[in-house]
Every structure is written in structure tokens, then in C-alpha cells.
Motif scaffolding. Structure first.
Motif, PDB file in Angstrom:
ATOM      1  N   LYS A  40       0.995  -0.944   0.275  1.00 47.59           N
ATOM      2  CA  LYS A  40       0.785   0.024  -0.253  1.00 47.59           C
ATOM      3  C   LYS A  40       0.660   1.285  -0.057  1.00 47.59           C
ATOM      4  CE  LYS A  40      -3.512  -3.000   2.620  1.00 47.59           C
ATOM      5  NZ  LYS A  40      -4.380  -2.804   4.345  1.00 47.59           N
ATOM      6  N   TYR A  41       1.932   1.356   0.916  1.00 50.33           N
ATOM      7  CA  TYR A  41       2.849   2.199   0.928  1.00 50.33           C
ATOM      8  C   TYR A  41       3.777   2.581  -0.436  1.00 50.33           C
ATOM      9  CZ  TYR A  41       5.984   5.996   2.804  1.00 50.33           C
ATOM     10  OH  TYR A  41       6.524   6.732   2.828  1.00 50.33           O
ATOM     11  N   LEU A  42       4.148   1.885  -0.974  1.00 53.05           N
ATOM     12  CA  LEU A  42       4.849   1.617  -2.041  1.00 53.05           C
ATOM     13  C   LEU A  42       4.341   2.498  -3.334  1.00 53.05           C
ATOM     14  CD1 LEU A  42       7.288   1.407  -4.144  1.00 53.05           C
ATOM     15  CD2 LEU A  42       6.623  -1.236  -4.987  1.00 53.05           C
ATOM     16  N   LEU A  43       2.684   1.767  -3.498  1.00 54.97           N
ATOM     17  CA  LEU A  43       1.730   2.613  -4.031  1.00 54.97           C
ATOM     18  C   LEU A  43       1.348   3.429  -4.210  1.00 54.97           C
ATOM     19  CD1 LEU A  43      -0.493  -0.917  -5.003  1.00 54.97           C
ATOM     20  CD2 LEU A  43       0.660  -0.448  -6.256  1.00 54.97           C
ATOM     21  N   LEU A  44       1.207   3.983  -2.649  1.00 60.00           N
ATOM     22  CA  LEU A  44       0.958   5.733  -2.863  1.00 60.00           C
ATOM     23  C   LEU A  44       2.306   6.563  -3.210  1.00 60.00           C
ATOM     24  CD1 LEU A  44      -0.522   5.397   1.259  1.00 60.00           C
ATOM     25  CD2 LEU A  44      -1.303   6.131  -1.729  1.00 60.00           C
ATOM     26  N   VAL A  45       3.298   5.913  -2.898  1.00 58.31           N
ATOM     27  CA  VAL A  45       5.085   6.508  -3.461  1.00 58.31           C
ATOM     28  C   VAL A  45       4.895   6.572  -4.785  1.00 58.31           C
ATOM     29  CG1 VAL A  45       7.373   6.464  -3.600  1.00 58.31           C
ATOM     30  CG2 VAL A  45       6.376   6.264  -1.281  1.00 58.31           C
ATOM     31  N   ALA A  46       4.675   5.517  -5.510  1.00 57.50           N
ATOM     32  CA  ALA A  46       4.673   5.147  -6.990  1.00 57.50           C
ATOM     33  C   ALA A  46       3.583   6.233  -7.259  1.00 57.50           C
ATOM     34  CB  ALA A  46       4.235   3.552  -7.575  1.00 57.50           C
ATOM     35  N   GLU A  47       2.440   7.147  -6.713  1.00 58.50           N
ATOM     36  CA  GLU A  47       2.090   7.868  -7.811  1.00 58.50           C
ATOM     37  C   GLU A  47       1.979   9.209  -7.539  1.00 58.50           C
ATOM     38  OE1 GLU A  47      -1.558   7.252  -8.828  1.00 58.50           O
ATOM     39  OE2 GLU A  47      -1.988   4.851  -8.353  1.00 58.50           O
ATOM     40  N   GLN A  48       2.791   9.128  -6.369  1.00 59.88           N
ATOM     41  CA  GLN A  48       3.068  10.599  -5.847  1.00 59.88           C
ATOM     42  C   GLN A  48       3.929  11.230  -6.749  1.00 59.88           C
ATOM     43  OE1 GLN A  48       1.585  11.492  -3.006  1.00 59.88           O
ATOM     44  NE2 GLN A  48       2.451  12.857  -2.875  1.00 59.88           N
ATOM     45  N   MET A  49       4.518   9.935  -7.786  1.00 61.28           N
ATOM     46  CA  MET A  49       6.162  10.850  -8.272  1.00 61.28           C
ATOM     47  C   MET A  49       5.362  10.860 -10.173  1.00 61.28           C
ATOM     48  SD  MET A  49       9.529  12.051  -9.483  1.00 61.28           S
ATOM     49  CE  MET A  49      10.018  11.138  -8.336  1.00 61.28           C
ATOM     50  N   PRO A  50       4.613  13.162 -10.410  1.00 63.20           N
ATOM     51  CA  PRO A  50       4.048  12.421 -11.855  1.00 63.20           C
ATOM     52  C   PRO A  50       5.618  11.225 -12.947  1.00 63.20           C
ATOM     53  CG  PRO A  50       5.203  14.704 -11.117  1.00 63.20           C
ATOM     54  CD  PRO A  50       5.682  13.570 -10.496  1.00 63.20           C
ATOM     55  N   GLU A  51       4.260  10.664 -14.088  1.00 67.21           N
ATOM     56  CA  GLU A  51       4.293  10.307 -14.946  1.00 67.21           C
ATOM     57  C   GLU A  51       6.015  10.400 -15.181  1.00 67.21           C
ATOM     58  OE1 GLU A  51       3.352   6.918 -18.070  1.00 67.21           O
ATOM     59  OE2 GLU A  51       2.196   8.981 -17.666  1.00 67.21           O
ATOM     60  N   ALA A  52       6.195  12.168 -15.673  1.00 61.31           N
ATOM     61  CA  ALA A  52       7.160  12.602 -16.415  1.00 61.31           C
ATOM     62  C   ALA A  52       8.598  12.803 -16.127  1.00 61.31           C
ATOM     63  CB  ALA A  52       6.809  14.798 -16.961  1.00 61.31           C
ATOM     64  N   GLN A  53       8.233  12.256 -14.291  1.00 63.04           N
ATOM     65  CA  GLN A  53       9.873  12.419 -13.663  1.00 63.04           C
ATOM     66  C   GLN A  53       9.797  11.061 -13.791  1.00 63.04           C
ATOM     67  OE1 GLN A  53      10.426  15.648 -14.433  1.00 63.04           O
ATOM     68  NE2 GLN A  53      11.696  14.965 -12.483  1.00 63.04           N
ATOM     69  N   TYR A  54       9.103  10.078 -14.092  1.00 60.88           N
ATOM     70  CA  TYR A  54       9.008   8.448 -13.902  1.00 60.88           C
ATOM     71  C   TYR A  54      10.859   8.688 -14.143  1.00 60.88           C
ATOM     72  CZ  TYR A  54       5.664   6.126 -11.179  1.00 60.88           C
ATOM     73  OH  TYR A  54       5.406   5.420 -10.390  1.00 60.88           O
ATOM     74  N   ASN A  55      11.976   8.736 -14.990  1.00 61.87           N
ATOM     75  CA  ASN A  55      13.415   8.453 -15.377  1.00 61.87           C
ATOM     76  C   ASN A  55      14.177   9.668 -15.247  1.00 61.87           C
ATOM     77  OD1 ASN A  55      12.529   7.063 -17.416  1.00 61.87           O
ATOM     78  ND2 ASN A  55      11.697   8.408 -18.730  1.00 61.87           N
ATOM     79  N   PHE A  56      13.427  10.200 -13.699  1.00 59.85           N
ATOM     80  CA  PHE A  56      14.536  11.000 -13.008  1.00 59.85           C
ATOM     81  C   PHE A  56      15.643   9.642 -12.131  1.00 59.85           C
ATOM     82  CE2 PHE A  56      15.763  12.497  -8.586  1.00 59.85           C
ATOM     83  CZ  PHE A  56      16.318  13.745  -9.113  1.00 59.85           C
TER      84      PHE A  56
END
Length: 180
Positions: A40-56
Motif C-alpha cells: 500500500k505504501y509503495l503504491l502511494l509513493v509510485a502514485e506521488q511521482m509525476p509520470e514525466a519524472q519517472y526517468n529521474f
């Protein structure tokens, strides 16, 4: 009197394996609860990052946010399905399921959620008599009980890197969830 002591001792000793088995069942039950909270926590973390920043990447040699997420999925699949469940292992070099490639944020989150559910399903049915079974873990002799703990550590390690990525992008991570 000696007979009473002997019979009492015999009865007590015959209960020890049952007590140990109940403790092992409690270990697995608690682990499953903890892993579901981690999910549940990891999914919240993954949702928080904008898709445009997934390659950060925090540094050039670091994994990107997306690579950390997919690496968690790969390792969870390997630890649960292969090491604990006995399925033939995937190899990171040839795997395509957990490579970022052209996956969208939604696809990656869906894959992680599905992988957690598969791991949780396997662990809910795990035969506790196998907890002390030994296997090779990168050249180290480990029990399946160790694998449970190594999986939790690995998820936490990479999720921590993802939290740093959120912070470096000016995003406040979701509030920490206890018992995970």
C-alpha cells in the motif's frame, strides 16, 4: 512418582513441535500483513511521482525512479515465486516483464500491484515446514525464513531511494505507514 514425572515430561516434549509450528504460522501471518502494508505504501509513493519524472535519477549511476520500482517487482517475483515457491527463476539480463522499456506509469503501478498480489497469495499458503529449508543465496547458505526477511529489506531499500527522488523533485512523500 518417577512415572508421573516421566509421563509429564513426555507430554511436554511432544507439545514442543506443535508450539513451534504455531509460532511459524504466526511469523508468516504477520509477514503477510506487513508485506500488504508495504504494498500500500509503495503504491502511494509510485502514485506521488509525476509520470514525466519517472526517468529521474538522483545521480547518473543511480537507478531511475521507474527502474527502482520495476526492480522491486523483479526481486519480489524472484524471492517469492522462485526462491520460496520453487518456480524457475527469471534472469534480469533477459527479463522483459520487469524492464521499464516503454511502460507507462499506470502499467508499472499495475504490474507492481499484481506482483505483490501474487507474492501475497503464495505466502498465505506457504507451508511453514519449509521455513528452515536451506538454499543458495548468492553463494550464501540461507533458510527460506531468511528469504522472507531479505525480501522485506530489499523492498525497503529501493523504496527509500524512490523517496529520495521524490524529495529531490520537491515532492513531499506520503506519510510513513507503520508496520511495514
Amino acid at each position: 512418582m518417577k512415572k508421573v514425572i516421566f509421563c509429564s515430561l513426555f507430554l511436554l516434549m511432544s507439545c514442543v513441535p506443535l508450539i513451534a509450528q504455531e509460532q511459524d504460522k504466526a511469523f508468516v501471518r504477520d509477514y503477510v500483513e506487513r508485506l500488504d502494508n508495504s504494498r500500500k505504501y509503495l503504491l502511494l509513493v509510485a502514485e506521488q511521482m509525476p509520470e514525466a519524472q519517472y526517468n529521474f535519477k538522483a545521480t547518473p549511476e543511480s537507478l531511475s525512479f521507474a527502474e527502482n520500482l520495476m526492480h522491486i517487482g523483479f526481486a519480489m517475483d524472484w524471492h517469492s515465486q522462485s526462491l520460496l515457491g520453487g518456480r524457475e527463476a527469471r534472469t534480469w539480463a533477459t527479463d522483459t516483464v520487469f524492464k521499464v522499456a516503454d511502460k507507462s506509469k499506470i502499467e508499472m503501478i499495475g504490474l507492481i500491484d499484481k506482483t505483490f498480489e501474487q507474492a501475497l497469495t503464495l505466502l498465505r499458503e506457504f507451508d511453514v515446514s519449509q521455513l528452515e529449508d536451506r538454499l543458495d543465496y548468492f553463494g550464501l547458505d540461507r533458510t527460506k525464513r531468511h528469504i522472507f526477511m531479505l525480501l522485506a529489506d530489499h523492498i525497503t531499500h529501493h523504496r527509500g531511494q524512490m523517496l529520495v527522488s521524490l524529495r529531490l523533485n520537491g515532492i513531499v512523500p506520503p506519510r510513513y505507514v507503520l508496520f511495514q
